[in-house]
Design a protein around this motif. Structure first.
Motif, short mmCIF file in Angstrom:
data_model
loop_
_atom_site.label_atom_id
_atom_site.label_comp_id
_atom_site.label_asym_id
_atom_site.label_seq_id
_atom_site.Cartn_x
_atom_site.Cartn_y
_atom_site.Cartn_z
N LEU A 1 0.85 -1.19 0.00
CA LEU A 1 0.00 0.00 0.00
C LEU A 1 0.88 1.23 0.00
O LEU A 1 1.79 1.35 0.82
CB LEU A 1 -0.91 0.04 1.23
N SER A 2 0.60 2.15 -0.92
CA SER A 2 1.31 3.42 -0.97
C SER A 2 0.46 4.47 -0.27
O SER A 2 -0.77 4.51 -0.47
CB SER A 2 1.56 3.82 -2.43
N ALA A 3 1.09 5.32 0.55
CA ALA A 3 0.34 6.33 1.29
C ALA A 3 0.96 7.71 1.09
O ALA A 3 2.17 7.83 0.91
CB ALA A 3 0.30 5.98 2.77
N GLY A 4 0.13 8.73 1.15
CA GLY A 4 0.62 10.09 1.02
C GLY A 4 -0.52 11.07 0.86
O GLY A 4 -1.68 10.76 1.16
N SER A 5 -0.19 12.27 0.37
CA SER A 5 -1.19 13.33 0.18
C SER A 5 -1.13 13.85 -1.25
O SER A 5 -0.64 14.95 -1.50
CB SER A 5 -0.92 14.47 1.16
N PRO A 6 -1.61 13.08 -2.22
CA PRO A 6 -1.52 13.51 -3.62
C PRO A 6 -2.46 14.67 -3.92
O PRO A 6 -3.60 14.70 -3.43
CB PRO A 6 -1.95 12.25 -4.38
N PHE B 1 3.83 0.56 2.45
CA PHE B 1 3.59 -0.45 3.47
C PHE B 1 3.47 -1.84 2.88
O PHE B 1 2.97 -2.01 1.75
CB PHE B 1 2.27 -0.17 4.22
N ASP B 2 3.88 -2.85 3.65
CA ASP B 2 3.58 -4.23 3.26
C ASP B 2 2.17 -4.58 3.76
O ASP B 2 1.50 -3.76 4.40
CB ASP B 2 4.65 -5.22 3.75
N ILE B 3 1.72 -5.79 3.52
CA ILE B 3 0.35 -6.17 3.85
C ILE B 3 0.12 -6.25 5.35
O ILE B 3 -1.02 -6.25 5.83
CB ILE B 3 -0.01 -7.54 3.18
N ASN B 4 1.22 -6.25 6.13
CA ASN B 4 1.10 -6.27 7.59
C ASN B 4 1.18 -4.88 8.20
O ASN B 4 1.20 -4.73 9.42
CB ASN B 4 2.19 -7.17 8.19
N GLY B 5 1.25 -3.85 7.35
CA GLY B 5 1.25 -2.48 7.84
C GLY B 5 2.61 -1.99 8.28
O GLY B 5 2.71 -0.99 9.00
N LYS B 6 3.67 -2.64 7.84
CA LYS B 6 5.02 -2.20 8.17
C LYS B 6 5.65 -1.52 6.95
O LYS B 6 5.42 -1.94 5.82
CB LYS B 6 5.88 -3.39 8.62
N VAL B 7 6.45 -0.49 7.21
CA VAL B 7 7.04 0.28 6.10
C VAL B 7 8.19 -0.48 5.46
O VAL B 7 9.12 -0.91 6.16
CB VAL B 7 7.53 1.66 6.59
N VAL B 8 8.13 -0.64 4.15
CA VAL B 8 9.21 -1.30 3.41
C VAL B 8 9.90 -0.36 2.43
O VAL B 8 10.92 -0.71 1.85
CB VAL B 8 8.68 -2.54 2.65
N GLY B 9 9.34 0.86 2.28
CA GLY B 9 9.97 1.78 1.36
C GLY B 9 9.45 3.20 1.51
O GLY B 9 8.48 3.45 2.23
N MET B 10 10.12 4.14 0.83
CA MET B 10 9.69 5.54 0.77
C MET B 10 9.42 5.90 -0.68
O MET B 10 10.31 5.77 -1.53
CB MET B 10 10.78 6.46 1.34
N ASN B 11 8.20 6.37 -0.98
CA ASN B 11 7.85 6.76 -2.35
C ASN B 11 8.78 7.86 -2.85
O ASN B 11 9.08 8.80 -2.12
CB ASN B 11 6.41 7.28 -2.39
N ILE B 12 9.22 7.72 -4.10
CA ILE B 12 10.16 8.72 -4.61
C ILE B 12 9.88 9.19 -6.02
O ILE B 12 10.06 10.36 -6.34
CB ILE B 12 11.62 8.20 -4.54
N ALA B 13 9.40 8.32 -6.91
CA ALA B 13 9.33 8.73 -8.32
C ALA B 13 8.24 7.98 -9.06
O ALA B 13 7.81 6.89 -8.67
CB ALA B 13 10.68 8.48 -9.00
N ILE B 14 7.81 8.60 -10.15
CA ILE B 14 6.88 7.97 -11.09
C ILE B 14 7.43 8.14 -12.50
O ILE B 14 8.30 8.97 -12.74
CB ILE B 14 5.48 8.59 -11.00
N VAL B 15 6.94 7.33 -13.40
CA VAL B 15 7.25 7.50 -14.82
C VAL B 15 6.09 8.26 -15.45
O VAL B 15 4.97 7.75 -15.52
CB VAL B 15 7.47 6.14 -15.52
N ASP B 16 6.33 9.50 -15.87
CA ASP B 16 5.26 10.37 -16.36
C ASP B 16 4.51 9.78 -17.55
O ASP B 16 3.31 9.99 -17.70
CB ASP B 16 5.83 11.74 -16.76
N THR B 17 5.22 9.06 -18.39
CA THR B 17 4.60 8.55 -19.61
C THR B 17 3.99 7.16 -19.43
O THR B 17 3.43 6.60 -20.37
CB THR B 17 5.63 8.48 -20.75
N GLY B 18 4.10 6.60 -18.23
CA GLY B 18 3.57 5.26 -17.99
C GLY B 18 2.52 5.26 -16.91
O GLY B 18 2.39 6.19 -16.13
N GLN B 19 1.72 4.19 -16.88
CA GLN B 19 0.72 4.02 -15.84
C GLN B 19 1.08 2.80 -15.00
O GLN B 19 1.51 1.78 -15.53
CB GLN B 19 -0.66 3.86 -16.45
N GLY B 20 0.88 2.93 -13.69
CA GLY B 20 1.18 1.80 -12.82
C GLY B 20 2.67 1.54 -12.67
O GLY B 20 3.08 0.41 -12.42
#
Length: 348
Positions: free
Chosen positions: A155-160, A204-223
């Motif tokens: 699960l990705s979390a933030g304030s888009p 977050f992983d499925i257990n609610g523990k943080v496994v990463g920090m969101n940093i980037a997207i590919v503007d020309t791609g989806q998902g």
């Protein structure tokens, strides 16, 4: 008479077994379907982690009033003590802002101070003074990055787009991605939606523990989104707290890939060739030479220049390593002591 008694007992046993089976079926019917259980688990993860999420606003000195409510990014609480709440985010979210405000899950806004940052890995640490308004704010729990696999739920979390706390659901699409932006990349790729404003938020992983920090997207791609693995984030965070900067390991070589044709000729599966040894570097002091093919470090195969650079820079200063090289068709193992990277040297 005996036959009648026996028949009665058999009949009674049959009735009891039938009743037990009916009860078991009732219990089975009451048990939620697996998809419903997953859904409830996701809801639990979201509710549990809301008190750890942060919305970040930053302002330049000459910024106009109408722009002051624009959300620039996200963050999450990594530590809370009696004096301060410590927050992790991306460096590019705060940049060289003159003023930083953070909004907590209960809509309380506070001024934040910059503890330190590392622009190379794009990680920053903020802190906010503790008071009674922030009693329910909680640090996140940390997951085990070594257990992640492609296909695992995240699960990705933030304030888009300044919408407030938002969660998106997906899977890990790939691990150890390198986008070629810097030598510090080892990203998690996910199809959980990451949008502008999510930068710095937790994965977050499925257990609610943080496994990463969101940093980037590919503007020309989806998902297609990326997150820094939490072990890398914590390494940077601990360096900033302890030293006020990030100290990186330095070997002192410039390397390049080896062609498949050369690998076949030399009968090796992996390696990088040394094309320069820097003066007064650990590499020079401990005997590495131009033309050496670095095969492994501490027994781990070296497959690319990026991998070598990433590995060396994460080593502790003064740590002892063993580098196996191919020199004149013979394998040698050299013990080398890693030093701190100097003069902003970008090479391994």
């Amino acid at each position: 008479m005996r036959k009648s008694v026996s028949l009665f007992i058999i009949t009674l046993i049959f009735i009891l077994i039938s009743c037990e089976k009916k009860e078991e079926k009732k219990i089975e019917k009451k048990k939620p379907a697996p998809i419903v259980q997953i859904q409830e688990k996701i809801h639990f993860v979201i509710e549990k982690n809301k008190p750890s999420l942060i919305t970040i606003f930053s302002f330049s000195k000459n910024e106009l009033k109408p722009l002051e409510n624009e959300s620039l990014g996200s963050g999450f609480v990594i530590k809370k003590d009696k004096d301060y709440i410590y927050i992790l985010t991306n460096y590019h979210v705060i940049g060289k802002s003159k003023k930083i405000k953070v909004k907590f899950f209960n809509n309380i806004e506070k001024k934040a101070e910059v503890v330190g940052y590392d622009d190379k890995s794009d990680i920053a640490v903020l802190k906010v003074k503790v008071n009674k308004d922030l009693n329910n704010v909680k640090p996140v729990k940390i997951g085990d990055i070594s257990k992640l696999k492609e296909g695992y739920f995240v699960l990705s979390a933030g304030s888009p787009y300044n919408l407030g706390h938002t969660f998106t659901f997906g899977i890990i699409s790939a691990l150890h991605r390198n986008l070629g932006l810097s030598p510090y990349e080892d990203y998690i790729q996910t199809d959980a939606a990451i949008n502008p404003g999510n930068s710095g938020g937790p994965l977050f992983d499925i257990n609610g523990k943080v496994v990463g920090m969101n940093i980037a997207i590919v503007d020309t791609g989806q998902g297609i989104g990326f997150a820094i693995p939490i072990n890398t984030v914590l390494d940077i965070y601990n360096e900033i707290l302890k030293y006020g900067k990030v100290r990186r390991g330095w070997l002192g070589v410039l390397v390049q890939p080896i062609s498949n044709k050369a690998k076949k000729r030399l009968n090796i599966k992996n390696g990088v060739v040394v094309i320069k040894v820097f003066k007064n570097s650990p590499a020079e002091k401990y005997g590495l030479e131009v033309g050496d093919i670095i095969l492994s470090i501490n027994g781990k195969p070296v497959k690319s220049p990026q991998q070598l650079s990433f590995f060396i820079q994460r080593l502790k200063i003064n740590s002892q390593i063993k580098i196996t090289v191919l020199r004149d068709k013979k394998q040698l193992t050299l013990p080398i002591k890693i030093e701190e990277q100097i003069k902003n040297e970008e090479k391994s």
